[in-house]
Enzyme design. Structure first.
Site, PDB file in Angstrom:
ATOM      1  N   LYS A 122       0.840  -1.206   0.000  1.00  0.00           N
ATOM      2  CA  LYS A 122       0.000   0.000   0.000  1.00  0.00           C
ATOM      3  C   LYS A 122       0.873   1.254   0.000  1.00  0.00           C
ATOM      4  O   LYS A 122       0.580   2.223  -0.707  1.00  0.00           O
ATOM      5  CB  LYS A 122      -0.944  -0.022   1.216  1.00  0.00           C
ATOM      6  CG  LYS A 122      -2.020  -1.104   1.081  1.00  0.00           C
ATOM      7  CD  LYS A 122      -2.742  -1.415   2.386  1.00  0.00           C
ATOM      8  CE  LYS A 122      -3.617  -2.651   2.202  1.00  0.00           C
ATOM      9  NZ  LYS A 122      -4.234  -3.112   3.453  1.00  0.00           N
TER      10      LYS A 122
ATOM     11  N   GLN B 285      -5.375  -1.732   9.702  1.00  0.00           N
ATOM     12  CA  GLN B 285      -4.952  -3.020   9.148  1.00  0.00           C
ATOM     13  C   GLN B 285      -5.380  -4.171  10.065  1.00  0.00           C
ATOM     14  O   GLN B 285      -5.116  -4.142  11.261  1.00  0.00           O
ATOM     15  CB  GLN B 285      -3.417  -3.006   8.974  1.00  0.00           C
ATOM     16  CG  GLN B 285      -2.847  -4.213   8.300  1.00  0.00           C
ATOM     17  CD  GLN B 285      -3.297  -4.370   6.846  1.00  0.00           C
ATOM     18  OE1 GLN B 285      -3.355  -3.406   6.093  1.00  0.00           O
ATOM     19  NE2 GLN B 285      -3.627  -5.582   6.460  1.00  0.00           N
TER      20      GLN B 285
ATOM     21  N   ASP C 150     -11.590   1.977   3.387  1.00  0.00           N
ATOM     22  CA  ASP C 150     -11.734   0.522   3.295  1.00  0.00           C
ATOM     23  C   ASP C 150     -13.204   0.108   3.237  1.00  0.00           C
ATOM     24  O   ASP C 150     -13.518  -1.048   2.982  1.00  0.00           O
ATOM     25  CB  ASP C 150     -11.080  -0.146   4.525  1.00  0.00           C
ATOM     26  CG  ASP C 150      -9.814  -0.899   4.166  1.00  0.00           C
ATOM     27  OD1 ASP C 150      -9.581  -1.128   2.964  1.00  0.00           O
ATOM     28  OD2 ASP C 150      -9.061  -1.259   5.092  1.00  0.00           O
TER      29      ASP C 150
END
Ligand code: NDP
Length: 281
Positions: free
Chosen positions: A51, A95, A118
């Site tokens: 990322k 995460q 997300d």
């Protein structure tokens, strides 16, 4: 059989996003993504590196927040609240996995909906189910983008998803429904799964079991999308689909690696740019 080249598609998406980022910067907006990682999960470290590289490539500022394994829920929420009000941050990504003492769903709930790149905040999940504009979680978003780029008709197609996780299977079901596909979702309690998978025009494997989908589970000419990222006994990355076996029957198939994975990261970048662009309004 045609290979769906997610790697090249993702590269083109990043190239276009870079132009958008340059334009935003000319207008005084510097898109920035904050990534929070708790503990020392090895796989997470690899994912966040991909990322950060994508951010660097397209000119998005990448800010990493590494929290200790023994971080409390209050400390984690405190950081999220700080980032929520930071005007220089456009996307917040938490995460997974988190250490066991932390409740990831509680944390997702606290991420500001307009920075939830997300798409895991329940508000964005709900908006997706209402087919309203929202942040769509990156893997399903990437899969839809792939299918559209390859002109694979979704309307009226029977899509079968194996896996019902909150990050892949369920949001993908919504995305496909929103595109007027007929969707069947299978999971670990589904009986005679091969009877269902064999009826799929589009079969998506997202269960995390190496080489689970064999040719006899697939209809001749089906489109096969492999979400799985697994390590086999030799330490090699393999998908949930037995590629060598299934590619003889599929009309289109994604490889692992080089299929869904790069698209997931590209759509994360797209979501960050979308969030930054909304500041222009
Ligand atoms: P989860 O473990 O959260 O979910 C797995 C799902 O598969 C569950 O719904 C489970 O059913 C179902 N399942 C498990 N075993 C079977 C079985 N034998 N038959 C039918 N269904 C089964 O996994 P994720 O969704 O997080 O990830 C799935 C895979 O995708 C993993 O390999 C992961 O690494 C990969 N992944 C790849 C991404 C990418 O960008 N390419 C992004 C995210 C994930 P039940 O609900 O009944 O337990």
């Amino acid at each position: 059989m045609e290979l769906i080249d997610g790697k090249t598609l993702a590269k083109n998406i990043r190239k276009n996003l870079k132009k958008e980022v340059d334009e935003l910067k000319e207008k005084g907006i510097k898109p920035a993504l904050a990534v929070i990682m708790v503990g020392d999960d090895k796989a997470s470290k690899i994912y966040v590196r991909t990322k950060s590289k994508a951010c660097e490539e397209i000119g998005v500022e990448y800010k990493e927040y590494l929290l200790e394994e023994d971080t409390t829920m209050d400390e984690l929420l405190n950081l999220i609240h700080i980032l929520n009000v930071d005007k220089n941050i456009h996307g917040i990504l938490l995460q997974s996995p988190l250490p066991k003492n932390l409740d990831i769903n509680e944390a997702f709930k606290e991420i500001a909906t307009e920075k939830d790149v997300d798409g895991f905040n329940p508000i964005n999940v709900g908006k997706l189910s209402l087919n309203q504009d929202c942040f769509i979680s990156c893997t399903p978003y990437g899969i839809i983008k792939m299918l559209e780029e390859y002109n694979i008709p979704l309307e009226g197609a029977h899509a079968v998803i194996v896996g019902r996780s909150n990050i892949v299977g369920k949001p993908l079901m919504q995305c496909l429904l929103n595109k007027n596909a007929t969707v069947t979702v299978c999971h670990s309690k589904t009986k005679n799964i091969e009877q269902t998978t064999k009826n799929a025009d589009i079969l998506i494997a997202a269960l995390g079991k190496p080489n689970f989908i064999k040719a006899d589970m697939v209809r001749e000419g089906a489109v096969v999308i492999d979400v799985g990222i697994n390590r086999n006994e030799e330490g090699k990355i393999v998908g949930d689909v037995d590629f060598e076996d299934v590619c003889k029957k599929a009309s289109y198939i994604t490889p692992v690696p080089g299929g869904v994975g790069p698209m997931t990261v590209a759509m994360l970048m797209a979501n960050v740019v979308k969030s930054a662009k909304s500041r222009l309004k």
